[in-house]
Design an enzyme around this catalytic site. Structure first.
Site, PDB file in Angstrom:
ATOM      1  N   GLU A   1       0.815  -1.292   0.061  1.00  0.00           N
ATOM      2  CA  GLU A   1      -0.108   0.095   0.012  1.00  0.00           C
ATOM      3  C   GLU A   1       0.914   1.215   0.182  1.00  0.00           C
ATOM      4  O   GLU A   1       2.168   1.313   0.207  1.00  0.00           O
ATOM      5  CB  GLU A   1      -0.989   0.150   1.258  1.00  0.00           C
ATOM      6  CG  GLU A   1      -2.293  -0.745   1.091  1.00  0.00           C
ATOM      7  CD  GLU A   1      -3.202   0.060   0.356  1.00  0.00           C
ATOM      8  OE1 GLU A   1      -2.886   1.422  -0.223  1.00  0.00           O
ATOM      9  OE2 GLU A   1      -4.427  -0.240   0.384  1.00  0.00           O
TER      10      GLU A   1
ATOM     11  N   ARG B   1      -7.048   0.210  13.515  1.00  0.00           N
ATOM     12  CA  ARG B   1      -5.554   0.550  12.971  1.00  0.00           C
ATOM     13  C   ARG B   1      -5.831   1.457  12.079  1.00  0.00           C
ATOM     14  O   ARG B   1      -6.568   1.641  11.282  1.00  0.00           O
ATOM     15  CB  ARG B   1      -4.631  -0.595  12.629  1.00  0.00           C
ATOM     16  CG  ARG B   1      -5.567  -1.183  10.928  1.00  0.00           C
ATOM     17  CD  ARG B   1      -4.484  -2.126  10.377  1.00  0.00           C
ATOM     18  NE  ARG B   1      -5.006  -2.740   9.282  1.00  0.00           N
ATOM     19  CZ  ARG B   1      -5.195  -2.284   8.071  1.00  0.00           C
ATOM     20  NH1 ARG B   1      -4.978  -0.997   7.713  1.00  0.00           N
ATOM     21  NH2 ARG B   1      -5.625  -3.058   7.013  1.00  0.00           N
TER      22      ARG B   1
ATOM     23  N   ASN C   1      -5.139   3.336   8.171  1.00  0.00           N
ATOM     24  CA  ASN C   1      -5.283   2.700   7.089  1.00  0.00           C
ATOM     25  C   ASN C   1      -4.441   3.813   6.147  1.00  0.00           C
ATOM     26  O   ASN C   1      -3.429   4.271   6.456  1.00  0.00           O
ATOM     27  CB  ASN C   1      -6.642   2.331   6.414  1.00  0.00           C
ATOM     28  CG  ASN C   1      -6.717   1.108   5.071  1.00  0.00           C
ATOM     29  OD1 ASN C   1      -5.639   0.445   5.360  1.00  0.00           O
ATOM     30  ND2 ASN C   1      -7.401   1.436   4.375  1.00  0.00           N
TER      31      ASN C   1
ATOM     32  N   GLU D   1      -9.250  -6.188  10.002  1.00  0.00           N
ATOM     33  CA  GLU D   1      -9.886  -7.238   9.235  1.00  0.00           C
ATOM     34  C   GLU D   1      -9.949  -8.378   9.617  1.00  0.00           C
ATOM     35  O   GLU D   1      -8.973  -8.919  10.221  1.00  0.00           O
ATOM     36  CB  GLU D   1      -9.524  -7.060   7.754  1.00  0.00           C
ATOM     37  CG  GLU D   1      -9.800  -5.785   7.298  1.00  0.00           C
ATOM     38  CD  GLU D   1      -9.163  -5.700   5.820  1.00  0.00           C
ATOM     39  OE1 GLU D   1      -9.622  -5.806   4.505  1.00  0.00           O
ATOM     40  OE2 GLU D   1      -7.980  -5.786   5.913  1.00  0.00           O
TER      41      GLU D   1
ATOM     42  N   ASN E   1      -9.713   5.067   3.107  1.00  0.00           N
ATOM     43  CA  ASN E   1      -8.860   4.867   2.038  1.00  0.00           C
ATOM     44  C   ASN E   1      -8.183   6.033   1.425  1.00  0.00           C
ATOM     45  O   ASN E   1      -7.940   6.809   1.867  1.00  0.00           O
ATOM     46  CB  ASN E   1      -9.494   3.711   1.162  1.00  0.00           C
ATOM     47  CG  ASN E   1      -8.706   2.377   1.121  1.00  0.00           C
ATOM     48  OD1 ASN E   1      -7.327   2.478   1.055  1.00  0.00           O
ATOM     49  ND2 ASN E   1      -9.101   1.406   1.123  1.00  0.00           N
TER      50      ASN E   1
ATOM     51  N   ASP F   1      -9.824   1.504  -3.851  1.00  0.00           N
ATOM     52  CA  ASP F   1      -8.827   1.363  -2.789  1.00  0.00           C
ATOM     53  C   ASP F   1      -8.248   2.986  -2.821  1.00  0.00           C
ATOM     54  O   ASP F   1      -8.461   3.923  -2.493  1.00  0.00           O
ATOM     55  CB  ASP F   1      -7.931   0.266  -2.831  1.00  0.00           C
ATOM     56  CG  ASP F   1      -7.231  -0.237  -1.765  1.00  0.00           C
ATOM     57  OD1 ASP F   1      -6.966   0.565  -0.988  1.00  0.00           O
ATOM     58  OD2 ASP F   1      -6.764  -1.312  -1.544  1.00  0.00           O
TER      59      ASP F   1
END
Length: 299
Positions: A18, A101, A103, A121, A154, A204
């Site tokens: 990511e 958490r 992202n 998740e 996101n 995303d």
């Protein structure tokens, strides 16, 4: 129009790659492996990857004006000194939500670090809903919470005139826009500018090009799509050889190359045998557009 080419540039895969960010100072691409708990740096000069291991899921990385980097780690904003491999906590959010958490995160044009949270998740895209929030870390290291009830915070970026903030909460299957005040960092007047089609799957990570168009990586969609935020129309689709495309940024000497991260978490042996490059970083050339260099955190 030159032809679009997609090539894999990393030799090793991430579990959940990511937050790609181009570091001009190093001629290198930064990214994170969230579940692999490491920050990676791929040098375009040597083609080698260096990595710094960390003690929690690390979900985004950004440049820092004073040098080195800043990261989101667990529910902390933290400073990362690369050579020393030293991580120092700046501040923590969501203290009442031990299962959360951070992202995705990105620095705004004024040097503030916007980043959002989510519940951990159970498996990819399956989690307790509405647990996340969107935050900003200011240069004086204070934190502001914009809103809560987020599923998976996101992709994020800002319009070229710095008047609009673009944002994705993945499970809304929408790309949203807000009015944005560059002076204060405040956002309001949320609206949807694009709803994803079924085959595009889950929105995303996201970035903007110098024509003001948005590029969105589609998780489980195996593609990046180019959107016109003014008309809400999809302009272009570039398919990749992996399904779990996670985020994208522009980089290279003149920011004409696009880098796309991907994931392998949640894929079984059969799926991985069909997509052996899952989790690797890809470079797309020939798009005919350039990107906006990343802003460094001012604190």
């Amino acid at each position: 129009m030159s032809s679009v080419t997609v090539e894999c540039v990393s030799k090793e895969g991430c579990r959940l790659g990511e937050s790609p960010v181009w570091d001009e100072r190093e001629s290198a691409l930064l990214c994170v492996d969230i579940t692999g708990r490491k920050v990676c740096r791929w040098s375009s000069l040597t083609q080698q990857v260096q990595a710094v291991a960390v003690d929690a899921p690390v979900s985004s990385v950004a440049l820092r004006k004073s040098g080195d980097y800043i990261i989101t780690l667990g529910t902390r904003f933290a400073a990362l000194k690369w050579k020393e491999q030293l991580v120092t906590t700046i501040t923590q959010v969501d203290k009442d939500k031990p299962n959360n958490r951070f992202n995705d995160g990105k620095v705004d044009p004024a040097g503030r670090y916007f980043a959002g949270t989510m519940a951990e998740e159970i498996r990819p895209a399956v989690l307790e809903r509405h647990q996340g929030s969107l935050y900003t870390l200011f240069s004086d290291l204070s934190v502001v919470k914009h809103f809560d009830q987020v599923d998976i915070s996101n992709g994020l970026d800002w319009s070229l005139d710095h008047k609009t903030f673009f944002y994705i909460d993945s499970l809304s299957y929408s790309v949203d826009a807000f009015d944005y005040d560059l002076q204060t960092g405040k956002i309001d007047n949320r609206r949807s500018i694009y709803r994803l089609e079924k085959e595009e799957s889950i929105p995303d990570g996201m970035c903007i090009d110098t024509e003001g168009k948005l590029w969105v990586a589609c998780y489980d969609g195996g593609r990046v799509i180019r959107l016109d935020p003014e008309t809400g129309k999809r302009l272009q689709t570039v398919k990749l050889p992996v399904d779990k495309t996670t985020s994208c940024c522009f980089g290279g000497k003149d920011y004409s190359e696009m880098y796309v991260t991907s994931a392998s978490d949640g894929m079984d042996k059969e799926w991985l045998s069909r997509q052996p490059q899952a989790g690797r970083v890809f470079k797309i050339t020939g798009l005919g557009v350039k990107g906006v260099p990343p802003y460094p955190f001012a604190g």
